[in-house]
Design an enzyme around this catalytic site. Structure first.
Site, PDB file in Angstrom:
ATOM      1  NE  ARG A 118       9.073  -6.986   7.261  1.00  0.00           N
ATOM      2  CZ  ARG A 118       9.899  -6.544   6.309  1.00  0.00           C
ATOM      3  NH1 ARG A 118      10.818  -7.360   5.804  1.00  0.00           N
ATOM      4  NH2 ARG A 118       9.812  -5.313   5.863  1.00  0.00           N
TER       5      ARG A 118
ATOM      6  CE1 TYR B 167       0.336  -1.489  10.611  1.00  0.00           C
ATOM      7  CE2 TYR B 167       1.955  -0.608  12.163  1.00  0.00           C
ATOM      8  CZ  TYR B 167       1.286  -0.536  10.954  1.00  0.00           C
ATOM      9  OH  TYR B 167       1.562   0.486  10.086  1.00  0.00           O
TER      10      TYR B 167
ATOM     11  NE  ARG C 275      24.933  -2.468  -1.804  1.00  0.00           N
ATOM     12  CZ  ARG C 275      26.261  -2.429  -1.885  1.00  0.00           C
ATOM     13  NH1 ARG C 275      26.997  -3.396  -1.377  1.00  0.00           N
ATOM     14  NH2 ARG C 275      26.852  -1.401  -2.463  1.00  0.00           N
TER      15      ARG C 275
ATOM     16  CB  ALA D  22      13.440   3.184   3.837  1.00  0.00           C
ATOM     17  N   GLY D  23      12.176   1.219   1.922  1.00  0.00           N
ATOM     18  CA  GLY D  23      12.248   0.336   0.763  1.00  0.00           C
ATOM     19  C   GLY D  23      11.018   0.454  -0.133  1.00  0.00           C
ATOM     20  CG  ASP D  24       7.414  -0.249   1.743  1.00  0.00           C
ATOM     21  OD1 ASP D  24       8.027  -1.307   1.504  1.00  0.00           O
ATOM     22  OD2 ASP D  24       6.831  -0.013   2.820  1.00  0.00           O
TER      23      ASP D  24
ATOM     24  CG  LEU E 291      -2.038   1.044   1.346  1.00  0.00           C
ATOM     25  CD1 LEU E 291      -1.545   2.358   1.909  1.00  0.00           C
ATOM     26  CD2 LEU E 291      -2.777   1.279   0.020  1.00  0.00           C
ATOM     27  CG  ASN E 292       3.606   1.898   3.204  1.00  0.00           C
ATOM     28  OD1 ASN E 292       2.520   2.331   3.584  1.00  0.00           O
ATOM     29  ND2 ASN E 292       4.432   1.234   4.000  1.00  0.00           N
TER      30      ASN E 292
END
Ligand code: ADP
Length: 326
Positions: free
Chosen positions: A191, A110, A250, A281-283, A53-54
């Site tokens: 995960r 969450y 990375r 960040a990665g999204d 979603l992000n």
């Protein structure tokens, strides 16, 4: 401008394959959860979040003037919280017609528990979430819309929340799209606690990579999944993947991109003096990268765009930063 966009995609080798729909249609599949943030029995702030979603939100933001249509495919409930989720996604420019509203389930939840020292702990209530039951339908909205999809994006978390049948159907859909020349993008987001064991996860990741045209990898995640030690080993593994286009994230270290069998090109990240919150960040990197590629930029330029966006995102609290901060 739609016409201009289509000819731009053709120029850069992306076939327009949905004559009945206007814009190039990117669909992201996954789970978005409700978020509560605060101290136990204190006031709680409500929000929402989920890797895909992000990415959908940032992709829509980055592509606002290009005519790209961004859809999110998931399941939510019929409750008022779910209704508000959909309203917020629509406000972000995300199409919600592929969202299934499950009559008996609710969105996952969450809580980010913040202790007085500012340390954050995540608590999850997601085992019975609506998104996990997306493929319980005989024909999901996602599968029904297959002929209109130009790009499908999913992640390791999208796979993890599904049962074996759901994973099979998601991969089968990806293969079907791929056979028509559509793009398939897989972000590894591993995960461990969402999988019964590592070998099962490995087998599904292998299938996901075999069907992808673009793989976005967080190097640490893939090393954990494969039991690799040392960055060199991890990079060798990523390089050998059966995917045309591979991008490795990375953290603060340079990102690595490769096309076909060529060597890595390193792309520096943007220095950030004070990292506030690395959520998404990665999204956001994935969204920035993809938006740039769809606008015709080369992989290295797209990685620079991804790094620039992620650098902004980590300087603000929360997954989705204010529009003004983009
Ligand atoms: P993920 O969020 O998927 O775990 P990373 O930690 O590798 O992935 O970060 C994703 C991206 O965020 C990086 O490729 C980079 O662009 C950006 N990023 C993360 N940490 C930093 C940092 N300290 N300085 C600058 N950029 C960063």
């Amino acid at each position: 401008s739609l016409f201009k966009m289509k000819s731009c995609f053709i120029e850069f080798g992306i076939n327009m394959i949905s004559p009945q729909s206007q814009a190039f249609r990117a669909v992201l599949f996954g789970e978005c959860m409700l978020e509560l943030q605060g101290q136990a029995f204190g006031a709680m702030q409500q929000s929402f979040g989920g890797d895909t979603l992000n990415t959908a939100a940032y992709l829509a933001r980055c592509s606002a003037s290009t005519g790209l249509a961004v859809d999110y495919a998931t399941a939510v409930g019929e409750d008022p919280l779910s209704t508000e989720l959909l309203r917020r996604w629509a406000q972000e420019g995300i199409g919600c017609t592929l969202v299934h509203r499950h009559p008996r389930r609710l969105p996952g939840l969450y809580q980010i528990q913040v202790d007085p020292q500012g340390e954050r702990t995540f608590l999850y209530w997601r085992d019975q979430s609506a998104a996990r039951a997306y493929f319980d339908e005989a024909l999901t909205p996602l599968e029904a819309a297959a002929d209109t999809i130009d790009l499908l994006y999913f992640s390791g978390i999208s796979l993890a929340i599904l049962d074996g049948d759901g994973r099979d159907r998601l991969i089968a859909l990806a293969e079907r799209l791929r056979a028509r020349g559509a793009r398939v993008v897989f972000d590894n987001n591993y995960r461990a606690r969402l999988w019964p064991d590592r070998s099962i996860a490995q087998a599904w990741y292998d299938r996901a990579y075999r069907t992808s045209t673009l793989a976005l990898l967080t190097l640490d995640d893939e090393m954990l999944l494969r039991g690799l030690s040392g960055e060199a080993q991890g990079l060798d593994f990523a390089h050998a993947l059966p995917v045309e286009e591979v991008v490795v994230k990375r953290g603060a270290q340079p990102s690595c991109v490769r096309m076909n069998r060529q060597g890595w090109t390193e792309v520096p990240t943007v220095p950030v003096e004070r990292v506030v919150d690395t959520t998404a960040a990665g999204d956001s990197f994935g969204a920035g990268y993809l938006a740039a590629r769809l606008q015709g930029l080369a992989p290295a330029e797209a990685a620079a765009a991804g790094n620039a966006l992620a650098a902004r995102v980590i300087q603000h609290r929360g997954a989705l930063i204010p529009h003004a901060a983009m």
